[in-house]
Write a protein that holds these residues in place. Structure first.
Motif, short mmCIF file in Angstrom:
data_model
loop_
_atom_site.label_atom_id
_atom_site.label_comp_id
_atom_site.label_asym_id
_atom_site.label_seq_id
_atom_site.Cartn_x
_atom_site.Cartn_y
_atom_site.Cartn_z
N LEU A 72 45.89 39.54 -25.66
CA LEU A 72 45.34 40.00 -24.29
C LEU A 72 45.91 39.38 -23.22
O LEU A 72 46.37 38.11 -23.40
CB LEU A 72 43.84 39.70 -24.80
CG LEU A 72 42.89 40.09 -25.41
CD1 LEU A 72 41.47 39.63 -25.34
CD2 LEU A 72 42.83 41.64 -25.29
N PRO A 73 46.11 40.07 -22.13
CA PRO A 73 46.38 39.56 -20.86
C PRO A 73 45.36 38.47 -20.64
O PRO A 73 44.58 38.30 -20.97
CB PRO A 73 46.62 40.68 -19.60
CG PRO A 73 46.59 42.08 -20.73
CD PRO A 73 45.76 41.63 -22.08
N VAL A 74 45.85 37.64 -19.65
CA VAL A 74 44.54 36.46 -19.32
C VAL A 74 43.86 36.84 -18.01
O VAL A 74 42.89 36.09 -17.74
CB VAL A 74 45.39 35.12 -19.09
CG1 VAL A 74 45.64 34.68 -20.48
CG2 VAL A 74 46.58 35.45 -18.21
N ILE A 75 44.35 37.89 -17.40
CA ILE A 75 43.45 38.40 -16.13
C ILE A 75 43.38 39.99 -16.23
O ILE A 75 44.48 40.34 -16.71
CB ILE A 75 44.57 38.26 -14.92
CG1 ILE A 75 44.71 36.75 -14.56
CG2 ILE A 75 43.58 38.92 -13.57
CD1 ILE A 75 43.19 35.86 -14.20
N PHE A 76 42.07 40.42 -16.26
CA PHE A 76 41.91 41.75 -16.40
C PHE A 76 41.18 42.19 -14.98
O PHE A 76 40.69 41.37 -14.28
CB PHE A 76 40.81 42.19 -17.46
CG PHE A 76 41.23 42.19 -18.61
CD1 PHE A 76 41.87 43.24 -19.32
CD2 PHE A 76 41.10 41.19 -19.71
CE1 PHE A 76 42.43 43.29 -20.53
CE2 PHE A 76 41.87 40.94 -20.61
CZ PHE A 76 42.36 42.19 -21.38
N TYR A 77 41.70 43.65 -14.58
CA TYR A 77 41.22 43.99 -13.28
C TYR A 77 40.61 45.42 -13.65
O TYR A 77 41.01 46.22 -14.48
CB TYR A 77 42.19 44.09 -12.34
CG TYR A 77 43.46 45.06 -12.87
CD1 TYR A 77 43.44 46.33 -12.32
CD2 TYR A 77 44.42 44.88 -13.37
CE1 TYR A 77 44.40 47.31 -12.58
CE2 TYR A 77 45.57 45.60 -13.73
CZ TYR A 77 45.31 46.93 -12.98
OH TYR A 77 46.39 47.79 -13.66
N ASP A 78 39.61 45.82 -12.65
CA ASP A 78 39.31 47.18 -12.54
C ASP A 78 39.43 47.70 -10.87
O ASP A 78 39.78 46.94 -10.25
CB ASP A 78 38.11 47.59 -13.23
CG ASP A 78 36.87 46.73 -12.59
OD1 ASP A 78 36.93 46.16 -11.60
OD2 ASP A 78 35.94 46.57 -13.47
N SER A 112 44.83 45.79 -17.30
CA SER A 112 43.65 46.83 -16.85
C SER A 112 42.50 46.58 -18.07
O SER A 112 42.72 46.75 -19.20
CB SER A 112 44.20 48.05 -16.86
OG SER A 112 42.94 49.19 -16.69
N TYR A 113 41.18 46.61 -17.62
CA TYR A 113 40.12 46.56 -18.57
C TYR A 113 40.30 47.88 -19.48
O TYR A 113 40.07 47.98 -20.70
CB TYR A 113 38.74 46.83 -17.64
CG TYR A 113 38.24 45.35 -17.25
CD1 TYR A 113 37.81 44.34 -18.24
CD2 TYR A 113 38.16 45.04 -15.93
CE1 TYR A 113 37.63 43.34 -17.80
CE2 TYR A 113 37.77 43.66 -15.37
CZ TYR A 113 37.51 42.97 -16.44
OH TYR A 113 37.12 41.53 -15.91
N ASP A 114 40.55 49.01 -18.70
CA ASP A 114 40.60 50.39 -19.58
C ASP A 114 41.58 50.63 -20.59
O ASP A 114 41.37 50.80 -21.57
CB ASP A 114 40.57 51.59 -18.14
CG ASP A 114 39.32 51.72 -17.48
OD1 ASP A 114 38.33 51.33 -17.90
OD2 ASP A 114 39.42 52.45 -16.23
N ARG A 115 42.69 49.85 -20.13
CA ARG A 115 43.79 50.09 -20.94
C ARG A 115 43.98 48.96 -22.04
O ARG A 115 44.44 49.26 -23.13
CB ARG A 115 45.15 50.14 -19.92
CG ARG A 115 46.53 50.53 -20.69
CD ARG A 115 47.69 50.46 -19.79
NE ARG A 115 47.68 49.29 -19.36
CZ ARG A 115 47.91 48.88 -18.03
NH1 ARG A 115 47.69 49.96 -16.94
NH2 ARG A 115 48.22 47.78 -17.65
#
Length: 336
Positions: A72-78, A112-115
């Protein structure tokens, strides 16, 4: 004609939005999430880790959080927010503590949260090779140890208040990291088996066997798992060039409780009683002697401190999550 113009306008707007999003740098999302990035170059590696931003520049106690196993990345965005993969809220604590999280090797810092929320894959729908090659206990311990050593020299960090928290696979990483490590003030290990992954699998098979009228197949599976553990020395030679095997090997030839025996400072073991993979933590008092060991079990909570909920008719509803409650208890222990 009007329809064509509208279609062209829609296409222009669509691609303009893509360009704007693409132009947003890592720093944009880091700032939005409340973190700064440090690139640490060692003799043989380049390590990236994030540190929380606060209103205070004074040296503070520091919590190094070691996350679990997914790429997982360590920062997620939407469209509305950006947050770290730290599973508990840190907002009310950031002026009292520094929070640090280390990026997984080969995985983009931002996702990305979605991806990417189920695990990052590249344009070929593959997990990056750099991640796979370094996805083992030994690399993760080396990586986090380098960050720990850096933090110990950082003026923003109180050297007598460096706390390590490991969750799931991070439990095993934190345990190995803590062996005779004098830089760690207190250690928290959460939601994993204190032996190894094979032991966890054996427990799962045994519990399944209680639910069947004939547990022959479960016993055969348990026998195979025991043989896998006994044959580790020969398997190390046979599969030494197999990258995937190195992950399996590293988390099975090492027994976490043996590492924890070498840590003489305060230790807290945290787990939910509904998490099958954590059941063996009930044996910690038999495995670890000494007054430095503390246990905190949460009845009915699962691996991520989720709880099964039911309506008045007994039908399952959406699970409730209690990470913030659990972390508040951890904070109280760290500061006591």
């Amino acid at each position: 004609m009007k329809i064509i113009k509208l279609l062209v306008l829609y296409i222009i707007i669509f691609f303009s939005n893509l360009i704007v999003n693409a132009q947003k740098s890592d720093d944009f999302y880091l700032q939005k999430a409340g973190f700064t990035k440090t690139v640490l170059k060692t003799k043989n590696d380049t390590i990236v880790f994030l540190t929380s931003v606060s209103n205070s520049n004074n040296a503070k106690p520091t919590i190094l959080f070691v996350q679990g196993s997914l790429p997982l990345p360590v920062i997620f965005y939407d469209q509305e927010s950006a947050n770290s993969t730290i599973p508990f809220s840190i907002k009310e604590y950031i002026n009292k503590f520094n929070f640090v999280i280390v990026a997984r090797k080969g995985i983009p810092l931002i996702g990305s949260y979605d991806r990417d929320s189920q695990g990052y894959v590249n344009e070929k729908a593959e997990i990056p090779k750099e991640y796979t090659q370094n996805n083992n206990l030994y690399y993760r311990v080396s990586q986090v140890k380098s960050v720990l050593n850096y933090l110990h020299k950082d003026k923003r960090v109180k050297k007598d208040s460096i706390f390590v928290i490991g969750h799931s696979e991070g439990y095993r990483v934190a345990a190995r990291l803590a062996e005779d490590n004098k830089k760690i003030t207190k250690l928290v290990c959460m939601s994993a088996d204190p032996f190894n992954r094979i032991s966890e699998s054996i427990m799962r098979e045994r519990i399944k066997s209680f639910e069947t009228k004939n547990d022959t197949s479960n016993q055969l599976e348990i026998n195979e798992l025991i043989n896998d553990y006994k044959n580790i020395p020969s398997s190390k030679i046979k599969y030494k060039t197999n990258i995937g095997f190195n992950n399996w090997l590293s988390y099975n030839e090492n027994l976490s409780y043996e590492s924890l025996r070498k840590f003489k400072k305060p230790l807290l073991i945290v787990y939910g009683t509904a998490d099958i993979g954590s059941i063996h933590n009930d044996l910690i008092p038999f495995l670890l002697s000494g007054n430095n060991v503390n246990l905190k079990a949460y009845p009915n909570y699962g691996h991520n401190y989720e709880k099964k909920e039911f309506d008045v008719n007994g039908k399952p509803t959406e699970d409730s999550y209690h990470w913030d409650e659990v972390f508040k208890d951890v904070i109280n222990w760290l500061t006591s």
